[in-house]
Design an enzyme around this catalytic site. Structure first.
Site, PDB file in Angstrom:
ATOM      1  N   ARG A  81       0.833  -1.190   0.000  1.00  0.00           N
ATOM      2  CA  ARG A  81       0.000   0.000   0.000  1.00  0.00           C
ATOM      3  C   ARG A  81       0.878   1.253   0.000  1.00  0.00           C
ATOM      4  NH1 ARG A  81      -4.860  -0.968   4.392  1.00  0.00           N
ATOM      5  NH2 ARG A  81      -5.596  -2.981   3.596  1.00  0.00           N
ATOM      6  N   ARG A 108     -10.964 -11.024  -1.029  1.00  0.00           N
ATOM      7  CA  ARG A 108     -12.221 -11.740  -1.198  1.00  0.00           C
ATOM      8  C   ARG A 108     -12.631 -11.680  -2.675  1.00  0.00           C
ATOM      9  NH1 ARG A 108     -16.243 -10.720   3.990  1.00  0.00           N
ATOM     10  NH2 ARG A 108     -14.641 -10.101   5.480  1.00  0.00           N
ATOM     11  N   HIS A 155     -10.818 -17.569   9.401  1.00  0.00           N
ATOM     12  CA  HIS A 155      -9.393 -17.752   9.625  1.00  0.00           C
ATOM     13  C   HIS A 155      -9.082 -19.241   9.580  1.00  0.00           C
ATOM     14  CE1 HIS A 155      -7.769 -13.780  10.198  1.00  0.00           C
ATOM     15  NE2 HIS A 155      -8.769 -13.455  11.019  1.00  0.00           N
ATOM     16  N   ASP A 156      -7.795 -19.543   9.659  1.00  0.00           N
ATOM     17  CA  ASP A 156      -7.289 -20.912   9.519  1.00  0.00           C
ATOM     18  C   ASP A 156      -8.177 -21.951  10.196  1.00  0.00           C
ATOM     19  OD1 ASP A 156      -5.690 -23.233  10.706  1.00  0.00           O
ATOM     20  OD2 ASP A 156      -4.181 -22.408   9.360  1.00  0.00           O
ATOM     21  N   ASN A 200     -11.227 -21.902  11.145  1.00  0.00           N
ATOM     22  CA  ASN A 200     -12.547 -22.043  10.533  1.00  0.00           C
ATOM     23  C   ASN A 200     -12.480 -22.892   9.272  1.00  0.00           C
ATOM     24  OD1 ASN A 200     -12.643 -18.621  11.280  1.00  0.00           O
ATOM     25  ND2 ASN A 200     -13.787 -20.134  12.454  1.00  0.00           N
ATOM     26  N   ASP A 202      -3.503 -22.231   6.862  1.00  0.00           N
ATOM     27  CA  ASP A 202      -2.865 -21.155   6.099  1.00  0.00           C
ATOM     28  C   ASP A 202      -1.692 -21.630   5.254  1.00  0.00           C
ATOM     29  OD1 ASP A 202      -4.603 -19.278   7.047  1.00  0.00           O
ATOM     30  OD2 ASP A 202      -3.220 -18.370   8.460  1.00  0.00           O
TER      31      ASP A 202
END
Length: 378
Positions: A37, A88, A129-130, A132, A158
């Site tokens: 960024r 996403r 996250h991982d 889940n 991950d």
């Protein structure tokens, strides 16, 4: 220079498995350019200059929400072999650098997409996250004590199910592109990779060797000859002699009753075997047991923390860890007979290489100063 020397890969900076995937590609010799960024860096991610996953990469800071910043990224894409992002589904498209836009610039481009749930399906837009992701594939349910599942760090999800499957998919697509001249999109979902890693347990279940009840199986601590045992000072050794001749060596070396050898796979004898092993391993320290079993086939090893692992003689002999600017860290892996991987450069700060990368891209000093002026780069 590594087997991927000559490949140029663009990494759109993210968190979790994306940076690790980029590190693997850079370790193997690819020129990896990370697009950071141009504004404030992601507060969740560690500063790039302190992040081991940023080693060996070049860093360019772009404002992708500006027309000039987006145009600069698309110029990079023209000369790249691959690009990957971890947004996403639909976010990259809205920002103007989705697969269609990038493949229009470079029809041979491999476009990698790293997400938890994949590009399609009812959960595709959901956060997670991982833990889940691996919860929906049977992996989380299989790991832990009888009481509850235990998060296996973020190694299974991950990194194993995400980063490694993304890298494998991109490398396969790069090989195919060399034959066809056409690029394609790689949809790497952690949930897909996690399901894939569970394949062996479907085989074991079919053969009657696996139960869905955690703590009752050979690989989840359910058998007394495949688990960790506490030692005298509170450390642990791992004990894993699955094969009968290895188990026999364990029994012989420990000097316990030889009748256990014949009872290895008799569940009625397991409580006695377990209590015997628990009692005897507490009579010596971890390191004393390591010395006793050194070089044997009893499949006993000391359970080391990550700092102790650096000092282990085997890891030192293989140079499994390297020092980069005073920071000890894992070396590139795997090893190759001809394509020797260089020691990676230390991680660069956000935007450290912006001007040098743009100069190599063909932009003049005036062009670069104009991009600074309009806020497209920092």
């Amino acid at each position: 220079m590594g087997p991927l020397s000559g490949f140029k890969i663009i990494e759109i900076k993210g968190i979790g498995p994306g940076p690790y995937a980029g590190m693997i590609l850079a370790d193997l010799g690819a020129e990896v350019i990370v697009v950071e960024r141009a504004s404030k860096p992601n507060s969740i991610a560690p500063p790039s200059a302190l992040d081991i996953h940023s080693r060996g990469k070049k860093s360019i800071a772009l404002n992708l929400k500006s027309a000039e910043g987006l145009a600069t990224l698309l110029k990079l894409v023209k000369g790249a072999d691959a690009i990957f992002e971890g947004f996403r589904p639909g976010v990259a498209e809205r920002l103007g650098f989705g697969p269609e836009a990038c493949l229009e610039q470079n029809p041979a481009l491999v476009y990698g997409r790293m997400t938890g749930w994949g590009q399609t399906g009812p959960l595709a837009q959901s956060a997670g996250h991982d833990l889940n992701y691996i919860s929906l594939t049977g992996a989380a349910a299989a790991i832990g004590s009888k009481d509850r599942p235990v998060p296996p760090l973020n190694l299974v999800g991950d990194f194993a199910s995400g980063s490694l499957f993304l890298v494998m998919g991109m490398l396969a697509a790069l090989l195919e592109a060399q034959k066809s001249g056409k690029g394609q999109v790689v949809d790497a979902a952690i949930s897909d990779g996690s399901a894939h890693l569970m394949s062996v347990f479907y085989t074991l279940s079919r053969l009657g060797f696996w139960s869905t009840e955690r703590g009752n199986n050979v690989l989840d601590g359910g058998h007394p000859y495949y688990r960790a045992y506490e030692t005298a000072e509170g450390n642990f050794v791992s004990v894993a002699p699955i094969e009968p001749h290895f188990f026999a060596e364990l029994v012989t070396t420990l000097g316990i009753s030889s009748h256990f050898i014949q009872q290895q796979n008799n569940p009625e004898s397991w409580p006695e075997i377990e209590s015997t092993l628990e009692e005897i391993f507490k009579t010596k320290t971890r390191d004393e047991w390591v010395d006793i079993f050194e070089g044997s086939d009893a499949c006993v090893a000391g359970v080391l923390n990550y700092e102790e692992a650096i000092k282990h003689p085997h890891n030192q002999a293989r140079k499994t860890y390297i020092d980069i600017d005073g920071i000890v860290q894992p070396a590139p892996a795997p090893r190759f007979s001809r394509s020797i991987c260089d020691t990676p450069d230390a991680p660069h700060a956000e935007g450290n290489d912006t001007e040098s990368v743009l100069t190599q891209l063909g932009l003049s000093d005036a062009d670069i100063q104009n991009l600074h002026k309009v806020g497209a780069i920092t």
